[in-house]
Write a protein that holds these residues in place. Structure first.
Motif, PDB file in Angstrom:
ATOM      1  N   THR A   1      24.748   7.632 -11.258  1.00 36.90           N
ATOM      2  CA  THR A   1      25.593   6.351 -11.934  1.00 36.90           C
ATOM      3  C   THR A   1      27.475   6.991 -12.021  1.00 36.90           C
ATOM      4  O   THR A   1      27.705   7.826 -10.784  1.00 36.90           O
ATOM      5  CB  THR A   1      25.878   6.384 -13.358  1.00 36.90           C
ATOM      6  N   ILE A   2      28.012   5.668 -12.166  1.00 35.48           N
ATOM      7  CA  ILE A   2      29.805   6.082 -12.262  1.00 35.48           C
ATOM      8  C   ILE A   2      29.657   5.338 -13.809  1.00 35.48           C
ATOM      9  O   ILE A   2      29.529   4.533 -13.674  1.00 35.48           O
ATOM     10  CB  ILE A   2      29.958   5.349 -10.747  1.00 35.48           C
ATOM     11  N   GLY A   3      30.734   6.771 -14.002  1.00 32.12           N
ATOM     12  CA  GLY A   3      31.530   6.377 -14.957  1.00 32.12           C
ATOM     13  C   GLY A   3      32.972   6.639 -15.578  1.00 32.12           C
ATOM     14  O   GLY A   3      33.212   7.103 -14.436  1.00 32.12           O
TER      15      GLY A   3
ATOM     16  N   GLY B   1      34.784  -2.319  -4.127  1.00 35.82           N
ATOM     17  CA  GLY B   1      34.197  -3.826  -5.045  1.00 35.82           C
ATOM     18  C   GLY B   1      32.743  -2.658  -5.140  1.00 35.82           C
ATOM     19  O   GLY B   1      32.433  -1.993  -6.102  1.00 35.82           O
ATOM     20  N   PRO B   2      31.711  -3.773  -4.776  1.00 29.83           N
ATOM     21  CA  PRO B   2      29.749  -2.940  -5.440  1.00 29.83           C
ATOM     22  C   PRO B   2      29.692  -1.096  -4.984  1.00 29.83           C
ATOM     23  O   PRO B   2      29.180  -0.614  -4.844  1.00 29.83           O
ATOM     24  CB  PRO B   2      29.385  -3.829  -4.593  1.00 29.83           C
ATOM     25  N   GLY B   3      31.068  -0.843  -3.680  1.00 22.99           N
ATOM     26  CA  GLY B   3      30.715  -0.051  -2.582  1.00 22.99           C
ATOM     27  C   GLY B   3      30.923   1.160  -3.330  1.00 22.99           C
ATOM     28  O   GLY B   3      31.807   0.582  -3.586  1.00 22.99           O
ATOM     29  N   VAL B   4      30.241   2.883  -3.179  1.00 21.10           N
ATOM     30  CA  VAL B   4      30.854   3.963  -4.000  1.00 21.10           C
ATOM     31  C   VAL B   4      30.633   4.787  -3.013  1.00 21.10           C
ATOM     32  O   VAL B   4      29.165   4.996  -2.425  1.00 21.10           O
ATOM     33  CB  VAL B   4      29.921   4.294  -5.255  1.00 21.10           C
ATOM     34  N   ARG B   5      31.477   5.438  -2.815  1.00 18.78           N
ATOM     35  CA  ARG B   5      30.797   6.883  -2.133  1.00 18.78           C
ATOM     36  C   ARG B   5      31.933   8.069  -2.494  1.00 18.78           C
ATOM     37  O   ARG B   5      33.062   7.731  -2.563  1.00 18.78           O
ATOM     38  CB  ARG B   5      31.381   6.714  -0.626  1.00 18.78           C
ATOM     39  N   ALA B   6      31.343   9.362  -2.679  1.00 19.45           N
ATOM     40  CA  ALA B   6      32.004  10.551  -3.154  1.00 19.45           C
ATOM     41  C   ALA B   6      31.254  11.574  -2.557  1.00 19.45           C
ATOM     42  O   ALA B   6      30.210  11.770  -1.906  1.00 19.45           O
ATOM     43  CB  ALA B   6      31.637  10.902  -5.302  1.00 19.45           C
ATOM     44  N   ALA B   7      32.324  12.342  -2.531  1.00 19.90           N
ATOM     45  CA  ALA B   7      31.794  13.922  -1.670  1.00 19.90           C
ATOM     46  C   ALA B   7      32.730  15.060  -2.179  1.00 19.90           C
ATOM     47  O   ALA B   7      33.994  14.607  -2.578  1.00 19.90           O
ATOM     48  CB  ALA B   7      32.949  13.269   0.105  1.00 19.90           C
TER      49      ALA B   7
ATOM     50  N   ARG C   1      32.612   4.332 -19.968  1.00 19.61           N
ATOM     51  CA  ARG C   1      32.020   2.651 -19.401  1.00 19.61           C
ATOM     52  C   ARG C   1      30.730   3.764 -18.398  1.00 19.61           C
ATOM     53  O   ARG C   1      30.942   4.905 -18.358  1.00 19.61           O
ATOM     54  CB  ARG C   1      33.072   2.180 -18.322  1.00 19.61           C
ATOM     55  N   LEU C   2      29.612   2.996 -17.957  1.00 13.87           N
ATOM     56  CA  LEU C   2      28.734   3.852 -17.264  1.00 13.87           C
ATOM     57  C   LEU C   2      27.836   1.788 -16.350  1.00 13.87           C
ATOM     58  O   LEU C   2      27.604   1.416 -17.208  1.00 13.87           O
ATOM     59  CB  LEU C   2      27.744   4.430 -18.211  1.00 13.87           C
ATOM     60  N   GLU C   3      27.622   2.408 -15.138  1.00 13.24           N
ATOM     61  CA  GLU C   3      27.053   1.969 -14.144  1.00 13.24           C
ATOM     62  C   GLU C   3      26.534   2.050 -12.655  1.00 13.24           C
ATOM     63  O   GLU C   3      26.505   3.481 -13.565  1.00 13.24           O
ATOM     64  CB  GLU C   3      28.562   1.155 -12.973  1.00 13.24           C
TER      65      GLU C   3
ATOM     66  N   GLY D   1      24.501  -1.167  -9.539  1.00 14.87           N
ATOM     67  CA  GLY D   1      23.716  -2.585  -9.547  1.00 14.87           C
ATOM     68  C   GLY D   1      24.408  -3.098 -11.095  1.00 14.87           C
ATOM     69  O   GLY D   1      23.241  -3.018 -11.396  1.00 14.87           O
ATOM     70  N   GLY D   2      25.187  -2.585 -11.595  1.00 16.70           N
ATOM     71  CA  GLY D   2      25.544  -3.703 -12.895  1.00 16.70           C
ATOM     72  C   GLY D   2      25.836  -2.402 -13.858  1.00 16.70           C
ATOM     73  O   GLY D   2      25.393  -0.848 -13.522  1.00 16.70           O
ATOM     74  N   GLU D   3      26.335  -2.625 -15.307  1.00 17.77           N
ATOM     75  CA  GLU D   3      26.666  -1.920 -16.668  1.00 17.77           C
ATOM     76  C   GLU D   3      25.036  -1.378 -16.869  1.00 17.77           C
ATOM     77  O   GLU D   3      23.980  -1.925 -16.992  1.00 17.77           O
ATOM     78  CB  GLU D   3      27.394  -2.702 -17.296  1.00 17.77           C
TER      79      GLU D   3
END
Length: 265
Positions: free
Chosen positions: A221-223, A125-131, A191-193, A147-149
């Motif tokens: 950001t995530i994209g 969903g809106p939750g992101v984890r990267a490691a 795409r970029l958020e 939090g939005g595009e």
């Protein structure tokens, strides 16, 4: 006699490999990028000459999964802002990869500081984890909430700096003078958020990125993006000047003195 596969390839096979390499499809990756202001003295300390700090002491981590045909790839990069002459770019300190193919090609061709490791990008969903993890330690972890595009940036040109070299056969110094490589990437984003979250740097003797602390977070950001890259040798570098920094490429050579694991015979 059956063909000996370690024997010389034919001219036709060599030409086919070159043709295939020249026609790579556009490859897209999904990645988390975090940029922050860090200790300017720490940035200056990690830059081998002739690289110098820029006016902004920035660090950046990029943690991505790549849609390579045939097998998935996790790719990461931890870099600091640097300048060579009039060219500004990024100097990666460590680039964990999950596949040996990506590791060997990048290190042997461009001089990239790639190491085998674990790369994780998870979204629920809106939750992101990267490691980024090596030796059982998640030495970089980014977590937060989308939090939005964001508006898509124009296609851009970015430069990374690498040093290409080989340790000497006799174990003393380098075989030849190293070279400084400018690796240029043309990047396109589809795409970029924005992410609201944090960057956690954990202590690791092998990947001591915790020495470049997060003093002020600029953005996360995530994209989804695609890029091509080309490299060129811009100058030869004095081997003695680079020697104090070659541990950035390899794990601490003193690990050969480590005791065997507890309980081993």
């Amino acid at each position: 006699m059956a063909r000996v596969r370690y024997g010389a390839r034919t001219e036709r096979e060599i030409a086919a490999t070159r043709t295939a390499s020249a026609r790579l499809p556009r490859i897209w990756s999904t990645g988390v990028v975090a940029v922050w202001e860090t200790d300017p003295d720490a940035v200056a300390a990690v830059l081998p000459p002739p690289l110098k700090p820029t006016g902004s002491p920035l660090a950046r981590v990029n943690i991505s999964t790549v849609d390579l045909p045939g097998y998935p790839l996790g790719a990461g990069s931890f870099a600091v802002a640097a300048v060579h002459g009039t060219v500004e770019g990024w100097y990666p300190l460590v680039m964990p990869m999950t596949q040996e193919r990506a590791l060997t090609g990048g290190r042997e061709v461009f001089g990239e500081p790639k190491k085998l490791g674990e790369v994780t990008v998870e979204r629920d969903g809106p939750g992101v984890r990267a490691a980024l993890s090596r030796h059982g330690i998640a030495f970089v972890e980014v977590q937060g909430t989308v939090g939005g595009e964001l508006p898509l940036p124009e296609p851009s040109r970015k430069t990374d700096f690498y040093f290409k070299f080989l340790p000497a056969v006799d174990g003393s110094g380098l075989d030849t003078d190293p070279v400084l490589v400018h690796c240029v990437r043309h990047e396109q984003v589809r795409r970029l958020e924005r992410i609201t979250g944090e960057v956690v740097l954990r202590e690791s003797a092998y990947d001591p990125v915790a020495d470049l602390p997060v003093l002020r977070l600029r953005e996360i950001t995530i994209g989804e993006k695609t890029s091509d890259q080309s490299g060129r040798v811009v100058e030869r570098v004095d081997a003695q000047a680079l020697l104090p920094y070659i541990h950035q490429r390899y794990d601490d050579p003193l690990q050969i003195l480590d005791a065997p694991p507890e309980g081993s015979s």
